[in-house]
Design a protein around this motif. Structure first.
Motif, PDB file in Angstrom:
ATOM      1  N   UNK A   1     -18.316  59.270  60.226  1.00 10.31           N
ATOM      2  CA  UNK A   1     -19.323  59.335  59.167  1.00 10.31           C
ATOM      3  C   UNK A   1     -18.861  58.526  57.948  1.00 10.31           C
ATOM      4  N   UNK A   2     -18.839  57.185  58.046  1.00  8.74           N
ATOM      5  CA  UNK A   2     -18.419  56.372  56.900  1.00  8.74           C
ATOM      6  C   UNK A   2     -19.380  56.517  55.727  1.00  8.74           C
ATOM      7  N   UNK A   3     -18.815  56.534  54.522  1.00  4.30           N
ATOM      8  CA  UNK A   3     -19.609  56.751  53.317  1.00  4.30           C
ATOM      9  C   UNK A   3     -19.532  55.538  52.392  1.00  4.30           C
ATOM     10  N   UNK A   4     -20.674  55.144  51.783  1.00  2.00           N
ATOM     11  CA  UNK A   4     -20.642  54.013  50.842  1.00  2.00           C
ATOM     12  C   UNK A   4     -20.002  54.410  49.521  1.00  2.00           C
ATOM     13  N   UNK A   5     -19.348  53.455  48.881  1.00  6.79           N
ATOM     14  CA  UNK A   5     -18.750  53.645  47.563  1.00  6.79           C
ATOM     15  C   UNK A   5     -19.365  52.614  46.611  1.00  6.79           C
ATOM     16  N   UNK A   6     -19.717  53.032  45.422  1.00  7.66           N
ATOM     17  CA  UNK A   6     -20.359  52.164  44.444  1.00  7.66           C
ATOM     18  C   UNK A   6     -19.509  52.085  43.178  1.00  7.66           C
ATOM     19  N   UNK A   7     -19.772  51.048  42.370  1.00  6.07           N
ATOM     20  CA  UNK A   7     -19.072  50.916  41.098  1.00  6.07           C
ATOM     21  C   UNK A   7     -20.007  50.269  40.082  1.00  6.07           C
ATOM     22  N   UNK A   8     -19.708  50.494  38.816  1.00  6.59           N
ATOM     23  CA  UNK A   8     -20.512  49.893  37.744  1.00  6.59           C
ATOM     24  C   UNK A   8     -19.991  48.481  37.501  1.00  6.59           C
ATOM     25  N   UNK A   9     -20.791  47.485  37.874  1.00  7.94           N
ATOM     26  CA  UNK A   9     -20.366  46.092  37.779  1.00  7.94           C
ATOM     27  C   UNK A   9     -20.642  45.563  36.378  1.00  7.94           C
ATOM     28  N   UNK A  10     -19.582  45.295  35.643  1.00  7.50           N
ATOM     29  CA  UNK A  10     -19.699  44.726  34.300  1.00  7.50           C
ATOM     30  C   UNK A  10     -18.935  43.407  34.286  1.00  7.50           C
ATOM     31  N   UNK A  11     -19.641  42.330  34.040  1.00  4.59           N
ATOM     32  CA  UNK A  11     -19.045  40.995  34.036  1.00  4.59           C
ATOM     33  C   UNK A  11     -18.646  40.643  32.609  1.00  4.59           C
ATOM     34  N   UNK A  12     -17.364  40.407  32.406  1.00  4.31           N
ATOM     35  CA  UNK A  12     -16.842  40.057  31.087  1.00  4.31           C
ATOM     36  C   UNK A  12     -16.282  38.644  31.136  1.00  4.31           C
ATOM     37  N   UNK A  13     -16.888  37.769  30.357  1.00  6.13           N
ATOM     38  CA  UNK A  13     -16.471  36.377  30.374  1.00  6.13           C
ATOM     39  C   UNK A  13     -16.662  35.723  31.724  1.00  6.13           C
TER      40      UNK A  13
END
Length: 219
Positions: free
Chosen positions: A195-207
């Protein structure tokens, strides 16, 4: 201990599908960490190492285009293959004439990234495997343009060209202090193989750079 490398990748089109759009595909703004890892795996994969993306530099502007593509709406099921193997009269093909559908997709166009990553040794490494040996292989393959299979940007019809990045590359967004791209897919958690689970992150591009080292991962 990890050994780092920078890989420049570019192509005409890319499609990193958002999971919330299931039927008609819509791409994320930039390449996902899991797609970056997949490109590195296609260049050099070994059970004794694991690639870990550290940074993604967005070299060219984020541009979208919309296309309509012919797809099939079904797939050959594993259960049908098993039944056919056991003697049942089951067709093991897809009729494109009967199953073809036309769907819209929103793609990225004219993309270029610099992927900074390192690899770590795994428990599958043999006694003859060591980081120095793997790094020499990786550098040789990058300089010669060798790969196990052609890397691609999300879909196999969008090939990714690659080379070793040894020069400083400046992002078109280098003067933009911060650009929030929202939640993106980080990777899949395979700790439970069933039962693989997705992982998410808050993508913030700096420079113009996505820093993947200290990002907060949400399961």
């Amino acid at each position: 201990m990890g050994f780092g490398v920078k890989v420049r990748v570019w192509g005409d089109y890319a499609l990193f599908s958002r999971p919330e759009f299931k039927t008609e595909r819509y791409s994320y703004d930039v390449i996902t960490p899991s797609a970056a890892r997949g490109i590195l795996d296609s260049i050099f994969w070994h059970p004794g190492l694991q690639w870990v993306p550290d940074e993604i530099c967005v070299v060219k502007p984020i541009r979208f285009t919309s296309v309509r593509r012919n797809e099939v709406k079904s797939k050959v099921l594993a259960s049908s293959v098993l039944q056919a193997y056991n003697g049942a009269d089951k067709p093991l093909y897809i009729s494109t004439k009967a199953d073809i559908v036309q769907r819209a997709s929103v793609l990225l166009c004219d993309v270029e990234y610099v992927i900074s990553a390192h690899f770590e040794m795994t428990s599958e490494a043999k006694a003859t495997d060591n980081p120095g040996k793997f790094k020499d292989i990786v550098m040789r393959r990058l300089r010669k343009g060798e790969c196990y299979h052609m890397p691609y940007f999300g879909c196999r019809e969008f090939p990714a060209h690659f080379c070793l990045c040894e020069d400083e590359v400046e992002s078109v967004y280098s003067q933009v202090p911060e650009k929030d791209l929202g939640f993106m897919l980080f990777d899949m958690d395979y700790s439970d193989r069933e039962n693989p689970q997705p992982m998410f992150f808050r993508a913030v591009m700096r420079g113009g750079i996505l820093n993947l080292r200290d990002c907060e991962v949400v399961r």
